[in-house]
Structures are given as C-alpha cells and as structure tokens.
Design an enzyme around this catalytic site. Structure first.
Site, PDB file in Angstrom:
ATOM      1  N   SER A   1     -21.743  26.322 -26.285  1.00  0.00           N
ATOM      2  CA  SER A   1     -22.173  25.730 -25.006  1.00  0.00           C
ATOM      3  C   SER A   1     -21.282  24.528 -24.711  1.00  0.00           C
ATOM      4  O   SER A   1     -20.078  24.687 -24.552  1.00  0.00           O
ATOM      5  CB  SER A   1     -23.660  25.346 -25.069  1.00  0.00           C
ATOM      6  OG  SER A   1     -24.100  24.874 -23.812  1.00  0.00           O
ATOM      7  N   THR A   2     -21.828  23.318 -24.695  1.00  0.00           N
ATOM      8  CA  THR A   2     -21.032  22.134 -24.391  1.00  0.00           C
ATOM      9  C   THR A   2     -19.859  21.999 -25.363  1.00  0.00           C
ATOM     10  O   THR A   2     -20.048  22.005 -26.572  1.00  0.00           O
ATOM     11  CB  THR A   2     -21.917  20.868 -24.476  1.00  0.00           C
ATOM     12  OG1 THR A   2     -23.057  21.039 -23.650  1.00  0.00           O
ATOM     13  CG2 THR A   2     -21.136  19.637 -24.044  1.00  0.00           C
TER      14      THR A   2
ATOM     15  N   HIS B   1     -22.351  29.447 -22.645  1.00  0.00           N
ATOM     16  CA  HIS B   1     -23.185  29.011 -21.523  1.00  0.00           C
ATOM     17  C   HIS B   1     -22.288  28.561 -20.372  1.00  0.00           C
ATOM     18  O   HIS B   1     -21.542  27.589 -20.494  1.00  0.00           O
ATOM     19  CB  HIS B   1     -24.086  27.854 -21.935  1.00  0.00           C
ATOM     20  CG  HIS B   1     -25.065  28.203 -23.016  1.00  0.00           C
ATOM     21  ND1 HIS B   1     -25.768  27.254 -23.704  1.00  0.00           N
ATOM     22  CD2 HIS B   1     -25.444  29.406 -23.526  1.00  0.00           C
ATOM     23  CE1 HIS B   1     -26.554  27.851 -24.586  1.00  0.00           C
ATOM     24  NE2 HIS B   1     -26.365  29.159 -24.502  1.00  0.00           N
TER      25      HIS B   1
ATOM     26  N   MET C   1     -25.375  21.901 -26.805  1.00  0.00           N
ATOM     27  CA  MET C   1     -26.694  21.288 -26.779  1.00  0.00           C
ATOM     28  C   MET C   1     -27.770  22.353 -26.949  1.00  0.00           C
ATOM     29  O   MET C   1     -27.579  23.511 -26.597  1.00  0.00           O
ATOM     30  CB  MET C   1     -26.913  20.548 -25.456  1.00  0.00           C
ATOM     31  CG  MET C   1     -26.068  19.301 -25.289  1.00  0.00           C
ATOM     32  SD  MET C   1     -26.514  18.366 -23.812  1.00  0.00           S
ATOM     33  CE  MET C   1     -25.873  19.450 -22.539  1.00  0.00           C
TER      34      MET C   1
ATOM     35  N   ASP D   1     -29.984  27.393 -28.815  1.00  0.00           N
ATOM     36  CA  ASP D   1     -29.719  28.799 -28.556  1.00  0.00           C
ATOM     37  C   ASP D   1     -28.879  29.400 -29.684  1.00  0.00           C
ATOM     38  O   ASP D   1     -27.854  28.829 -30.076  1.00  0.00           O
ATOM     39  CB  ASP D   1     -28.999  28.975 -27.220  1.00  0.00           C
ATOM     40  CG  ASP D   1     -28.842  30.431 -26.817  1.00  0.00           C
ATOM     41  OD1 ASP D   1     -29.634  31.264 -27.279  1.00  0.00           O
ATOM     42  OD2 ASP D   1     -27.926  30.733 -26.028  1.00  0.00           O
TER      43      ASP D   1
END
Length: 363
Positions: free
Chosen positions: A181-182, A208, A302, A305
């Site tokens: 993600s991030t 993401h 973050m 998941d």
C-alpha cells in the site's frame, strides 16, 4: 501536533483542505500558493508533512518535491488528478520520494471533498509518521546492484531470520503473491527489478490504488524490469515470467478454468476495507493452488490488509516474507503479519528478491 503544509494554487482547494484538517484536533495547518512559496515555508514552518499539488505556476509540484527531498526531506502526499497524465506524474513523484497520493476531486469539488475527507485525514496522518531516509530513492540503489550479490544484512537487521528452504521442482505450478500500500510503487520497483526474465513462477500483485493509476503503474514497472508486467482487467491466464497487477478499485481473484489458472478482476467486496484486497487475493489463491506451492510477500503499507490471509497461508504450509521495519515506509501491513506470527522470514526490502531467487533456485 502534526504540522501540515498545504500547497495548492487553487484558493478553493486550499480552503477546503484547510477546513478538513483544521477540524481535526491534532493538526496545525499552513498554506502555500505554489512550489516557490512552499520552499520558503519549508524552512520557516518546518512541516511534519506536506500535501502537494502537481500543476502550479512558478514552480510545479514535481520540481518542488525534488527540492524538498534535497533541502529538507519530509513526508509528502501528492494531490493527483485522476487522468492518465495525472497518473504518470504521480508515479514520477513517488519515484522522486513522495510517500503517497490522494485523488483530486474531479466533479463538484465541494461535495466530493466531503466524501474524501476520511481518506484524506487517514492518508496524511499516516504519512506524517512514515519513514523517509531508509527508502529514499531506494530503487535507484537496487538497480545499481543488478547482477551483484546483495550485501550481507547489517547489524540493524535483527529481525532477519533464516531464509525459506529451497522448493523442489520449481518448474511446477506455484505462485508468488505480493501485497503493498503506502510506499508500494517504490517497493515494487525495488522488488521486481532484480528478478530475471525466466523467473519460474508468476507474481500477482495487489497494490492499493485507484483504477486510473494501476495501468500507468503496470506500464512503468514493465519498462523497469526484465519480467513482463500487465494490469489484470479481464480474465487472464497466468504464466511464469509475468507479473499480474490487480486493477484499482477492484479485487483480483484466482480461478481455475479448463485446468488453467486464471487471474480475474472482481468487483470490490464490501467485507474488505482496502482495494485491491491482498486478503482476498491470497484467500482465492489458496482455493485453487496447493498452499505449500505459494510464497506470500507483504510489504510497506498502512493498516492490516493481507496479514490475516498470509498468516493462514503459513499455517497451511505456505511460505511468507514480511518487509522489515527498517526499510518499510509504513510498517503497518508487514508489522501486523509479524505480530500475528505469520511471517516465516522478515527481511529488509533489498533482500526480498534474493530470498525469492534462492528459494526458487534461480540462476
């Protein structure tokens, strides 16, 4: 308190973004009308995090970002247009060192911004706590090492445990499942670049990201590495030597059709918070492939998941790698996997590709 510098040439956007963050109890907000003014306030205001528009007069967002990363590195979140050009610019910004991005409202701004407000606050708050120096321009350093043996773990790599045992008959059916993600686009670049074109298993990636950005990400990665990289928007048979990137705003699932493994885009499922969902990808893969023939890699991001599904993958005999805290931009997702006892290996980003190649006996 989080010191936030909002950089945007639109008075409306400055007012709307300012209103969102000033309503939160943990933000102090300052504003800049363009990149040149942002550089001035960078040293006076000393922000903990910056939201940065790309298209501005005098000094655009990319030039401003480059200056920030050189003069006073701090977490930067890009405010990106949902267009192909906006996606390309945003990925360039992430390569320059931006931590994350948020989509710019493209309809009735004052109405859409209210819907985006929780995401904006969560993203910026998370970025403020992100790490900068360990991963800044990391992909460039990884490329410089191509063809060279990776350095031994540093003393700080205390979480690095013994690697995954070599898997026999690597030419047989198997999968590498990657979640991020991030900070993920930079991490994916660093992970995929060292892998050879004849890597023996397909790699499936859930990053993401909105739908308007995953195509540009796939094309960028395809140019950067020896593997083929494609975005999955229609049912696609999977094959070795190819990376399959889940289409944004949807989930990627694995199915078996006429004896072949097929990756397909599925509407985002409500029981999963983030999309494309890492948990759903791993769960679907375990229904069609022997878990013992799968490797899950959970990288920077973050939230949690992927942690639950990859912990279950390990419980069923599969293999898992979590990115170490020392290299992760945000040690949320991999950290949750470690805390759940689901990480077989915990390794800095620059060692993960080597671990995969040794496990699958790549020459």
């Amino acid at each position: 308190m989080i010191r936030l510098l909002v950089v945007d040439d639109s008075p409306l956007m400055r007012r709307l973004l300012g209103g969102i963050f000033e309503a939160e109890s943990d933000f102090v907000v300052e504003f800049a009308r363009d990149g040149a003014e942002a550089i001035e306030k960078l040293h006076d205001f000393k922000p903990d995090v910056v939201t940065l528009d790309i298209h501005m007069p005098r000094m655009n967002g990319l030039a401003c970002l480059d200056r920030i990363m050189v003069e006073r590195p701090c977490p930067v979140v890009m405010v990106a247009q949902r267009t192909q050009k906006g996606a390309v610019d945003t990925l360039e910004a992430l390569e320059l060192g931006a931590i994350d991005f948020i989509p710019k409202p493209d309809g009735a701004v004052s109405l859409e911004i209210d819907e985006l407000a929780p995401l904006l606050v969560e993203t910026v708050r998370g970025a403020a706590a992100a790490r900068i120096k360990p991963t800044l321009r990391l992909a460039e350093r990884i490329r410089a090492r191509r063809g060279l043996r990776m350095a031994e773990p540093s003393p700080r790599s205390s979480r690095l445990v013994s690697g995954i045992p070599a898997i026999g008959e690597v030419e047989g059916e198997g999968l590498v499942l990657v979640g991020a993600s991030t900070g993920g686009p930079q991490a994916l670049d660093a992970l995929l670049t060292p892998l050879p074109a004849d890597f023996p298993w397909p790699l499936l990636v859930a990053q993401h990201m909105p739908a308007s950005f995953t195509g540009a990400l796939s094309r960028r990665l395809d140019k950067a590495c020896a593997l083929n990289v494609v975005e999955v928007s229609t049912p696609t048979p999977v094959a070795a030597g190819t990376v399959y990137v889940a289409k944004g705003d949807a989930d990627m699932v694995l199915r078996r059709q006429r004896g072949r493994l097929v990756a397909a885009a599925a509407p985002a499922a409500g029981r999963f918070r983030w999309h494309p969902s890492v948990d759903r990808l791993v769960e679907s893969a375990m229904t069609v492939v022997n878990p013992e023939r799968m490797i899950g890699v959970l990288m920077t991001g973050m939230g949690n998941d992927g942690a639950g599904a990859m912990a279950e993958l390990k419980r069923r005999g599969g293999h898992t790698i979590a990115e170490a805290e020392e290299s992760a931009v945000v040690w949320g997702m991999p950290g949750e996997l470690v805390r759940a006892g689901g990480a077989e290996v915990v390794a800095p980003l620059e060692h993960i590709a080597t671990s995969l190649m040794e496990t699958l006996q790549c020459r």
